[in-house]
Design an enzyme around this catalytic site. Structure first.
Site, PDB file in Angstrom:
ATOM      1  N   GLY A 102      -4.733   8.795  -2.909  1.00 42.78           N
ATOM      2  CA  GLY A 102      -3.967   7.660  -2.408  1.00 42.78           C
ATOM      3  C   GLY A 102      -2.789   8.128  -1.590  1.00 42.78           C
ATOM      4  O   GLY A 102      -2.300   9.247  -1.761  1.00 42.78           O
TER       5      GLY A 102
ATOM      6  N   GLY B 257       0.876   6.519   0.525  1.00 46.57           N
ATOM      7  CA  GLY B 257       1.747   5.441   0.942  1.00 46.57           C
ATOM      8  C   GLY B 257       2.827   5.963   1.856  1.00 46.57           C
ATOM      9  O   GLY B 257       2.805   7.124   2.293  1.00 46.57           O
TER      10      GLY B 257
ATOM     11  N   ASP C   8       7.077  -4.836  -4.423  1.00 44.58           N
ATOM     12  CA  ASP C   8       5.965  -4.301  -3.630  1.00 44.58           C
ATOM     13  C   ASP C   8       4.637  -4.519  -4.346  1.00 44.58           C
ATOM     14  O   ASP C   8       3.774  -3.646  -4.357  1.00 44.58           O
ATOM     15  CB  ASP C   8       6.193  -2.811  -3.362  1.00 44.58           C
ATOM     16  CG  ASP C   8       5.304  -2.295  -2.227  1.00 44.58           C
ATOM     17  OD1 ASP C   8       4.858  -3.116  -1.404  1.00 44.58           O
ATOM     18  OD2 ASP C   8       5.062  -1.075  -2.168  1.00 44.58           O
TER      19      ASP C   8
END
Length: 877
Positions: A595, A597, A722
């Protein structure tokens, strides 16, 4: 004896021959009708052979190295391993469709939309008796002749089909949705469409149907047999004649009626009021005359009304105020007269009002110009008089206002400066007087401002040139005087105008060719220095010095407190070094990346010689704000303990082998990845199982429980800030854990929340628990829906407008297929199916409430948990 043996041999031989003939006939029958897995593979390869261009290499996986059920775009059933879905939408493919597609006899869905397929649609598709969905829109197909009695969804829009309406369509008696928009079809619409009794949506817009004849709309009478019809789209054709009164006999479920951009004449029939479930009526750009019928007030659910560019006359009926759900009213370019009824102010949800180019008179009602929700108000080219009401300052969401070409008087109200999101303001062609109000300095987002052709006077304010987004400014034909500014928009001769009656202007940039401004001299009166100021001049620096010292001390103290957050985590959790994390993640190998971000990358790692699998979040410290994000997450993680929050194992704040700062979190590994990967799987992820309805409900409860904990049961209120599916992680048991608190904020219990403050998430409001609930509401809408059905609507509005009648159309079809399959196995009846529909409707309603535009209308997280438990209980009973 010999003859007996001979007879026995002949008998045996005939029996053998008969058996062989039977076997051959059976084998021939199987060969003719029994398609197999190998048949599917060969049919797919034949399909590939006719693809001329594959720029994305989509079909590169279609080879013998993989089973065909693993080929990209191919989905097979679990039991028989036969192809059930062929989904190659939006892959830039060029070619034609092979007739061999008709041999994929288990196909239920074909999605070839948004490509460049051409040629004819092979009639062999008509052999696919299991086919339910056929999406071919946005290609270049040209002969159309299909007989698909079991087809439910047919999308043929955005192609090159021509000719008359295919008569075979009336034989597809199971059709629910027929989309033929944006083609070149011509001629009349057949009057036997009423055979499609299950029809829910008929899209024929943007063709050349009709021929401007009186009977062009006679087919509407046959559609009265379609008792489930919800949408009728006929815009942008050549339909003539009057709108028939039989329109009142259309389905009571009708929600959208699009008839605009045709050549329809006559008046709006009084019978229109019978369509009391209608929420969209679009009949603009025709030749309709007469007045707006009083019966329109009966359409109480109407939200979108468009009657612009016709010959409609008379007054706007005051009863329009009864339609309190109105969001959009477009009635420009008609011959409406009289005043705007003040009753229109009873529509609290009105967002866009278009009444320009009519013959409206009187004052602009303060009840209307003060509707809080208005974002666009275009009232230009009428004959309004009087002042512009100060209630215009109530329009906090106003983006565009035009009242040009009227007879308004008085000064420009200073309250207009409160419309701080205003981008377009046109007041030209009126009789406004006085100076430009200084409050316009607050219009930081203004892009176009036209104040020309009025009687404005005074100096041109310099702040107009400092408004950051101003690109067009028209001040011509007024009575301004003094120096023209040179900053901002005033420095671009093509971006502003001051021509006309402004004879007393001077200065400005050279291309204006204005006279130079006179230099003014003045003598200042000399006065003795006031002795009382001397003590002040001594004390003031001392006070400022003490304030600075206090500020420095406070900042140092705060910095120490924040730094201690990381060290507290380090002391509270096991120590781990950079070298250990480097080894655990195979040197942060891309193959371990799971992942990424803005502020960090997450790697799968193994500690203690592979005994403990973890997730390592490495901060991107080169990103601005990454350190702040790290500290914020430390602050939050040290006080959080809940089963539905991501569990932290330890934290590392050290140096790497190059001497650079290194910061990382080590979390419990979630083997089932993020919720986002389940709701929106990539091709590689599609091979996994789907989430059933009960699992999705459980995940929704888990996330709501996590929010309830951080909003109400921590030592201080925490806002996640978020929340989204990619930040919801699933463990072995598909239990959900909320993670990524890098943007989280602490809130005091008495924080004053302003609905109009701006922040980067939610509906643009400031940090709050209500903003978290907005994000949760959007996530809840994503959990059961199929986002491929969403076009120009936001997810919130799309679901809101689809409730309650179209629930089963917008949810993910895999949910319905799996649940219905379970009902069939357990011999569940219509009651069980109704329970499924009710469950889905309840989930979506809850999502709509949580994502409401106004924060105070959203449900609290604790109540959401209770409601979801109730929905789950009702469904499982």
């Amino acid at each position: 004896m010999a003859s007996s043996n001979m007879f026995r041999r002949v008998l045996n031989l005939s029996l053998i021959l008969s058996w062989l003939l039977f076997a051959m006939n059976c084998r021939g029958s199987v060969a003719a009708t029994g398609f197999t897995n190998e048949t599917d593979r060969l049919a797919l390869l034949a399909f590939k052979d006719l693809i001329q261009e594959d720029p994305l290499a989509v079909l590169s996986s279609w080879n013998d190295s993989l089973h065909f059920c693993e080929w990209k775009g191919v989905i097979c059933g679990r039991q028989h391993q036969r192809v059930t879905t062929l989904d190659l939408a939006a892959q830039n493919l060029v070619g034609s469709v092979s007739p061999q597609i008709g041999r994929l006899t288990f196909l239920r869905k074909i999605h070839l939309n948004n490509n460049s397929f051409h040629g004819n649609i092979p009639p062999e598709i008509g052999q696919l008796f299991r086919l339910r969905t056929l999406w071919l829109f946005n290609n270049s197909f040209q002969d159309l002749g299909l007989t698909l009695p079991n087809l439910k969804y047919l999308y043929l829009g955005l192609n090159n089909f021509s000719g008359s309406f295919p008569p075979s369509m009336a034989n597809a008696s199971g059709l629910r949705i027929l989309g033929m928009s944006v083609n070149h079809f011509t001629g009349p619409i057949p009057t036997n469409l009423g055979n499609l009794r299950d029809l829910e949506r008929l899209g024929l817009n943007a063709n050349q149907f009709g021929s401007n004849k009186p009977d062009d709309l006679s087919f509407i009478d046959s559609l009265t047999n379609c008792t489930n019809l919800r949408e009728l789209l006929l815009i942008k054709n050549q339909f003539g004649g009057v709108l028939p009164g039989c329109i009142a006999n259309l389905s009571s479920k009708l929600e959208k009626l699009w008839l605009g951009s045709n050549e329809i004449s006559g008046s709006i029939p009084q019978e229109i009021g019978s369509l009391n479930n209608l929420y969209l009526l679009e009949i603009g750009n025709n030749m309709i005359s007469g007045s707006i019928p009083e019966s329109i007030r009966k359409i109480s659910k109407l939200q979108l009304l468009s009657i612009e560019d016709n010959n409609i006359s008379g007054k706007i009926p005051p009863s329009i105020g009864n339609i309190t759900r109105l969001i959009l009213v477009v009635a420009a370019a008609n011959m409406l007269e009289g005043s705007i009824p003040a009753e229109l102010g009873n529509c609290p949800n009105l967002q866009e009002l278009y009444l320009g180019s009519n013959r409206l008179t009187g004052v602009i009602p303060e009840q209307v110009i003060g509707i809080y929700s208005l974002s666009i108000a275009l009232l230009d080219l009428n004959e309004f008089t009087g002042p512009l009401p100060s209630q215009v300052g109530n329009l906090k969401n106003l983006g565009a206002l035009s009242i040009s070409g009227n007879k308004l008087t008085g000064e420009i109200p200073s309250a207009i400066g409160s419309c701080q999101v205003l981008e377009y303001l046109d007041l030209h062609g009126n009789f406004f007087e006085g100076a430009i109000p200084s409050s316009l300095n607050q219009l930081k987002g203004i892009q176009e401002l036209d104040l020309s052709q009025n009687n404005l006077s005074g100096q041109i304010p310099e702040f107009l040139g400092k408004l950051p987004f101003m690109r067009l400014l028209n001040l011509s034909h007024n009575m301004f005087e003094g120096e023209v500014p040179k900053v901002g928009v005033f420095n671009n001769i093509s971006a502003f105008s001051v021509v006309g009656k402004n004879m007393k202007l001077c200065g400005g940039i050279q291309p204006l060719h204005l006279p130079a401004c006179p230099i003014k001299f003045s003598k200042k009166n000399k006065r003795p220095f006031p002795h009382k100021i001397i003590p002040l001049l001594i004390i003031l620096p001392i006070v400022l010095l003490l304030a600075c010292l206090f500020l420095i001390f406070y900042r140092l103290k705060r910095c120490q407190q924040r730094t201690s957050s990381a060290s507290l985590l380090e002391n509270q959790y096991p120590k781990i070094t950079y070298a250990e994390l480097l080894h655990a993640t195979n040197e942060f190998s891309p193959s371990n990346l799971i992942g990424e971000g803005r502020y960090g990358s997450v790697y799968k790692g193994s500690l203690n010689s592979g005994e403990h699998i973890v997730a390592v979040k490495v901060l991107k410290l080169q990103e601005r704000g990454a350190n702040k994000s790290f500290m914020a997450e430390c602050d939050v993680l040290r006080i959080l303990r809940h089963r539905n929050l991501i569990k932290i194992i330890t934290v590392c704040s050290s140096l790497d082998f190059k001497g650079k700062d290194f910061k990382a979190f080590v979390f419990e590994f979630m083997p089932n990845g993020s919720l986002d990967s389940w709701l929106h799987p990539t091709q590689a992820e599609e091979q996994g199982s789907n989430l059933n309805l009960v699992q999705r409900l459980s995940i929704a409860i888990d996330v709501a429980s996590a929010l309830d904990y951080i909003h109400h049961h921590c030592e201080t209120i925490i806002c996640h800030c978020d929340l989204k599916p990619s930040n919801v992680l699933l463990d072995d048991d598909l239990c959900a854990h909320v993670g990524d608190f890098g943007l989280a904020r602490f809130m005091s219990a008495n924080t004053n929340l302003s609905n109009n403050a701006h922040f980067k998430y939610g509906m643009g409001e400031e940090v709050s628990t209500e903003a978290d609930m907005y994000s949760y509401g959007i996530m809840l809408l994503e959990i059961p829906t199929d986002s491929t059905f969403i076009d120009n609507f936001s997810l919130h509005n799309y679901v809101k407008f689809s409730l309650p009648s179209r629930v089963m159309e917008i949810v993910d079809s895999t949910i319905i297929d799996e649940e219905v399959e379970g009902l069939n196995r357990n011999k569940g009846g219509e009651g069980e199916f109704a329970k499924l529909k009710s469950c889905l409707e309840s989930i979506l309603r809850l999502g709509v409430i949580c994502s409401a535009e106004l924060p105070h209308e959203r449900m609290d997280s604790g109540n959401v948990v209770k409601e979801l438990h109730r929905i789950t209980k009702d469904y499982n009973e």
